[in-house]
Design a protein around this motif. Structure first.
Motif, PDB file in Angstrom:
ATOM      1  N   PRO A   1       0.679  -1.182   0.081  1.00  0.00           N
ATOM      2  CA  PRO A   1      -0.133  -0.161   0.219  1.00  0.00           C
ATOM      3  C   PRO A   1       0.617   1.175   0.013  1.00  0.00           C
ATOM      4  CG  PRO A   1      -0.711  -1.487   1.551  1.00  0.00           C
ATOM      5  CD  PRO A   1       0.415  -2.171   1.075  1.00  0.00           C
ATOM      6  N   SER A   2       2.226   1.216   0.554  1.00  0.00           N
ATOM      7  CA  SER A   2       2.895   2.439   0.566  1.00  0.00           C
ATOM      8  C   SER A   2       3.264   3.055  -0.956  1.00  0.00           C
ATOM      9  CB  SER A   2       4.305   2.192   1.370  1.00  0.00           C
ATOM     10  OG  SER A   2       4.952   1.501   0.904  1.00  0.00           O
ATOM     11  N   VAL A   3       3.344   2.295  -1.916  1.00  0.00           N
ATOM     12  CA  VAL A   3       3.620   2.704  -3.171  1.00  0.00           C
ATOM     13  C   VAL A   3       2.506   3.694  -3.615  1.00  0.00           C
ATOM     14  CG1 VAL A   3       4.244   1.979  -5.424  1.00  0.00           C
ATOM     15  CG2 VAL A   3       4.619   0.407  -3.426  1.00  0.00           C
ATOM     16  N   PHE A   4       1.365   3.513  -3.301  1.00  0.00           N
ATOM     17  CA  PHE A   4       0.236   4.360  -3.907  1.00  0.00           C
ATOM     18  C   PHE A   4       0.469   5.828  -3.810  1.00  0.00           C
ATOM     19  CE2 PHE A   4      -2.487   0.442  -3.701  1.00  0.00           C
ATOM     20  CZ  PHE A   4      -3.265   0.580  -4.982  1.00  0.00           C
ATOM     21  N   ALA A   5       1.467   6.327  -2.963  1.00  0.00           N
ATOM     22  CA  ALA A   5       1.530   7.711  -2.555  1.00  0.00           C
ATOM     23  C   ALA A   5       2.297   8.276  -4.038  1.00  0.00           C
ATOM     24  CB  ALA A   5       2.576   7.905  -1.539  1.00  0.00           C
ATOM     25  N   THR A   6       2.972   7.279  -4.837  1.00  0.00           N
ATOM     26  CA  THR A   6       3.567   7.769  -5.973  1.00  0.00           C
ATOM     27  C   THR A   6       2.834   7.569  -7.316  1.00  0.00           C
ATOM     28  OG1 THR A   6       4.968   5.655  -6.123  1.00  0.00           O
ATOM     29  CG2 THR A   6       5.724   7.380  -4.938  1.00  0.00           C
ATOM     30  N   VAL A   7       1.635   7.220  -6.995  1.00  0.00           N
ATOM     31  CA  VAL A   7       0.912   6.761  -8.455  1.00  0.00           C
ATOM     32  C   VAL A   7       0.379   7.972  -8.999  1.00  0.00           C
ATOM     33  CG1 VAL A   7      -1.278   5.811  -9.275  1.00  0.00           C
ATOM     34  CG2 VAL A   7       0.301   4.443  -7.265  1.00  0.00           C
ATOM     35  N   ALA A   8       0.599   8.334 -10.255  1.00  0.00           N
ATOM     36  CA  ALA A   8       0.159   9.473 -10.994  1.00  0.00           C
ATOM     37  C   ALA A   8      -1.443   9.289 -11.409  1.00  0.00           C
ATOM     38  CB  ALA A   8       1.065   9.722 -12.210  1.00  0.00           C
ATOM     39  N   PRO A   9      -2.100  10.330 -11.614  1.00  0.00           N
ATOM     40  CA  PRO A   9      -3.551  10.105 -12.107  1.00  0.00           C
ATOM     41  C   PRO A   9      -3.431   9.375 -13.670  1.00  0.00           C
ATOM     42  CG  PRO A   9      -3.161  12.295 -11.415  1.00  0.00           C
ATOM     43  CD  PRO A   9      -1.771  11.476 -11.332  1.00  0.00           C
ATOM     44  N   HIS A  10      -4.725   8.919 -13.701  1.00  0.00           N
ATOM     45  CA  HIS A  10      -4.954   8.095 -15.366  1.00  0.00           C
ATOM     46  C   HIS A  10      -3.616   7.254 -15.260  1.00  0.00           C
ATOM     47  CE1 HIS A  10      -7.637  11.170 -16.077  1.00  0.00           C
ATOM     48  NE2 HIS A  10      -6.797  12.178 -16.103  1.00  0.00           N
ATOM     49  N   THR A  11      -3.685   6.403 -14.214  1.00  0.00           N
ATOM     50  CA  THR A  11      -2.564   5.008 -14.257  1.00  0.00           C
ATOM     51  C   THR A  11      -3.123   3.919 -13.908  1.00  0.00           C
ATOM     52  OG1 THR A  11      -0.687   6.589 -13.531  1.00  0.00           O
ATOM     53  CG2 THR A  11      -0.513   4.067 -13.199  1.00  0.00           C
ATOM     54  N   ALA A  12      -3.209   2.825 -14.566  1.00  0.00           N
ATOM     55  CA  ALA A  12      -3.664   1.608 -14.662  1.00  0.00           C
ATOM     56  C   ALA A  12      -2.618   0.958 -13.402  1.00  0.00           C
ATOM     57  CB  ALA A  12      -3.554   0.855 -15.815  1.00  0.00           C
ATOM     58  N   VAL A  13      -3.518   0.817 -12.219  1.00  0.00           N
ATOM     59  CA  VAL A  13      -2.442   0.050 -11.122  1.00  0.00           C
ATOM     60  C   VAL A  13      -2.721  -1.538 -11.168  1.00  0.00           C
ATOM     61  CG1 VAL A  13      -2.555   0.004  -8.556  1.00  0.00           C
ATOM     62  CG2 VAL A  13      -3.148   2.150  -9.744  1.00  0.00           C
ATOM     63  N   VAL A  14      -1.614  -2.116 -11.209  1.00  0.00           N
ATOM     64  CA  VAL A  14      -1.546  -3.641 -11.213  1.00  0.00           C
ATOM     65  C   VAL A  14      -1.069  -4.218  -9.828  1.00  0.00           C
ATOM     66  CG1 VAL A  14      -0.633  -5.669 -12.313  1.00  0.00           C
ATOM     67  CG2 VAL A  14      -0.880  -3.682 -13.543  1.00  0.00           C
ATOM     68  N   LEU A  15      -1.909  -4.735  -9.192  1.00  0.00           N
ATOM     69  CA  LEU A  15      -1.660  -5.381  -7.981  1.00  0.00           C
ATOM     70  C   LEU A  15      -0.966  -6.912  -7.903  1.00  0.00           C
ATOM     71  CD1 LEU A  15      -5.117  -4.531  -6.151  1.00  0.00           C
ATOM     72  CD2 LEU A  15      -3.108  -3.035  -6.402  1.00  0.00           C
ATOM     73  N   ILE A  16       0.160  -6.843  -7.120  1.00  0.00           N
ATOM     74  CA  ILE A  16       0.847  -7.985  -6.936  1.00  0.00           C
ATOM     75  C   ILE A  16       1.236  -8.207  -5.450  1.00  0.00           C
ATOM     76  CG2 ILE A  16       1.709  -8.274  -9.064  1.00  0.00           C
ATOM     77  CD1 ILE A  16       4.450  -7.384  -8.258  1.00  0.00           C
ATOM     78  N   GLY A  17       1.691  -9.243  -4.856  1.00  0.00           N
ATOM     79  CA  GLY A  17       2.295  -9.544  -3.575  1.00  0.00           C
ATOM     80  C   GLY A  17       1.214  -9.217  -2.382  1.00  0.00           C
ATOM     81  N   THR A  18       1.829  -8.483  -1.535  1.00  0.00           N
ATOM     82  CA  THR A  18       0.845  -8.110  -0.367  1.00  0.00           C
ATOM     83  C   THR A  18      -0.287  -7.374  -0.878  1.00  0.00           C
ATOM     84  OG1 THR A  18       2.924  -7.934   0.863  1.00  0.00           O
ATOM     85  CG2 THR A  18       1.015  -7.095   2.023  1.00  0.00           C
ATOM     86  N   ALA A  19      -0.246  -6.395  -1.770  1.00  0.00           N
ATOM     87  CA  ALA A  19      -1.680  -5.770  -2.133  1.00  0.00           C
ATOM     88  C   ALA A  19      -2.534  -6.392  -2.787  1.00  0.00           C
ATOM     89  CB  ALA A  19      -1.101  -4.543  -3.115  1.00  0.00           C
ATOM     90  N   ALA A  20      -2.357  -7.599  -3.151  1.00  0.00           N
ATOM     91  CA  ALA A  20      -3.259  -8.553  -3.668  1.00  0.00           C
ATOM     92  C   ALA A  20      -3.555  -9.801  -2.808  1.00  0.00           C
ATOM     93  CB  ALA A  20      -3.305  -8.723  -5.063  1.00  0.00           C
ATOM     94  N   SER A  21      -3.048  -9.635  -1.641  1.00  0.00           N
ATOM     95  CA  SER A  21      -3.178 -11.133  -0.923  1.00  0.00           C
ATOM     96  C   SER A  21      -4.511 -11.464  -0.509  1.00  0.00           C
ATOM     97  CB  SER A  21      -1.993 -10.773   0.341  1.00  0.00           C
ATOM     98  OG  SER A  21      -2.648  -9.336   1.210  1.00  0.00           O
ATOM     99  N   GLY A  22      -5.494 -10.691  -0.474  1.00  0.00           N
ATOM    100  CA  GLY A  22      -6.705 -10.995   0.169  1.00  0.00           C
ATOM    101  C   GLY A  22      -7.821  -9.774  -0.189  1.00  0.00           C
TER     102      GLY A  22
END
Length: 339
Positions: A46-67
């Protein structure tokens, strides 16, 4: 290809384009998918979301997609960062919960069955070169149209299958539906957020044979240009189909005309002489009937003549015998009785 030069061809691809006719084809999407995609970001915590720019496709892996809880938190952070969509592995969240969350937050959620890292590479390629991604779609449609051949039904089937979100129909010069989806005719008028595209189909003489019409509700500025380009590819097989149908109809008419002329001009056959033929029978029938009658009567007359000759001979013999008896009686002396 003229459609490549149209305005909007290099516009950013939308989430719906990626799912319907792009690298995410076959994925399960929840949401409108109207946001443009300008980049891809892989998020493993979750800490990576702070650097996500608008209109970006977010692909979840690892801990962010654990449940389910992690995917829900990612959806909320994506909404805060104005992300275009969230791509998660299948099974990370129930479909019912994902649909409700996407509608409530207004963020498109996509579930994929493939490796998320491979999907991220494909989406990044399409987002960096939207014209190349649309060119691949046009090339695939051209291949499918070539396989369809000169058949209006198959051509329209390919167009409606390869252009999701669009209804395509083929109309004649009077506006009557020849093939395709009927709802495309009503959608041509359009409305708010709707678009339409047309392509004229000429005949072999250059006159208007019909019109290909397409309509949809996609808000992607580049999608109508893609549709118009694909419609232009379908003009040639439809022209060939019309020419073949006209040739077939001309051959059928010529065959029927020749048969009708043969029936009307062929002389009627002469009636054959039968046993019930009356006095109107031709002269050729009399000689053929006389020998048969004579031949049939001759065996009947011969036994009759033989019978007459035998009877006459017997009568003559009887007469001779009677004459002899009379002569004998006359020559004998009469014997008188004793005195």
């Amino acid at each position: 290809m003229s459609g490549v030069r149209e305005p909007g061809w290099e516009a950013p691809v939308t989430v719906a384009e990626l799912v319907n006719a792009g690298p995410l084809a076959g994925a399960r999407m929840y949401g409108a998918g109207e946001n443009p995609v300008r980049g891809v970001r892989i998020v493993d915590e979750p800490s990576v979301f702070a650097t996500v720019a608008p209109h970006t496709a977010v692909v979840l892996i690892g801990t962010a997609a654990s449940g389910g809880w992690a995917v829900e938190m990612a959806m909320r952070r994506a909404w805060e960062q104005a992300a275009a969509c969230v791509i998660a592995p299948a099974g990370g969240l129930s479909e019912g919960s994902g649909e409700m969350l996407a509608e409530r937050l207004g963020v498109t959620l996509i579930f994929v069955d493939e490796d998320p890292l491979i999907v991220a590479v494909r989406v990044a390629s399409a987002a960096s070169r939207p014209d190349a991604a649309r060119t691949q779609l046009v090339a695939r449609c051209a291949t499918r149209l070539a396989e369809a051949g000169a058949s209006a039904r198959r051509v329209l089937g390919v167009l409606n299958a390869e252009l999701p979100g669009a209804s395509v129909a083929f109309l004649d010069r009077y506006g009557l539906l020849l093939a395709g989806r009927r709802d495309a005719v009503g959608d041509v008028a359009g409305g708010r957020g709707r678009w339409s595209a047309e392509a004229v189909v000429p005949d072999e003489g250059g006159e208007v044979l019909g019109t290909l019409v397409a309509a949809g509700s996609s808000r992607s500025p580049g999608w109508p240009a893609v549709v118009r380009t694909v419609l232009g590819l379908a003009v040639a097989p439809l022209t060939a189909w019309a020419a073949r149908e006209r040739l077939r109809a001309s051959r059928a008419f010529a065959l029927q005309a020749s048969l009708a002329e043969r029936v009307l001009t062929e002389p009627e056959p002469e009636p054959s002489a039968g046993p019930s033929a009356g006095p109107s029978a031709g002269p050729s029938a009399a000689p053929s009937a006389e020998p048969s009658a004579a031949s049939s009567a001759a065996p009947e007359r011969r036994p009759q003549r033989r019978f007459q000759c035998c009877a006459e001979r017997k009568a003559q013999r009887r007469a001779q015998r009677r004459a002899q008896r009379r002569a004998q009686r006359r020559g004998r002396p009469r014997v008188r009785g004793r005195a």
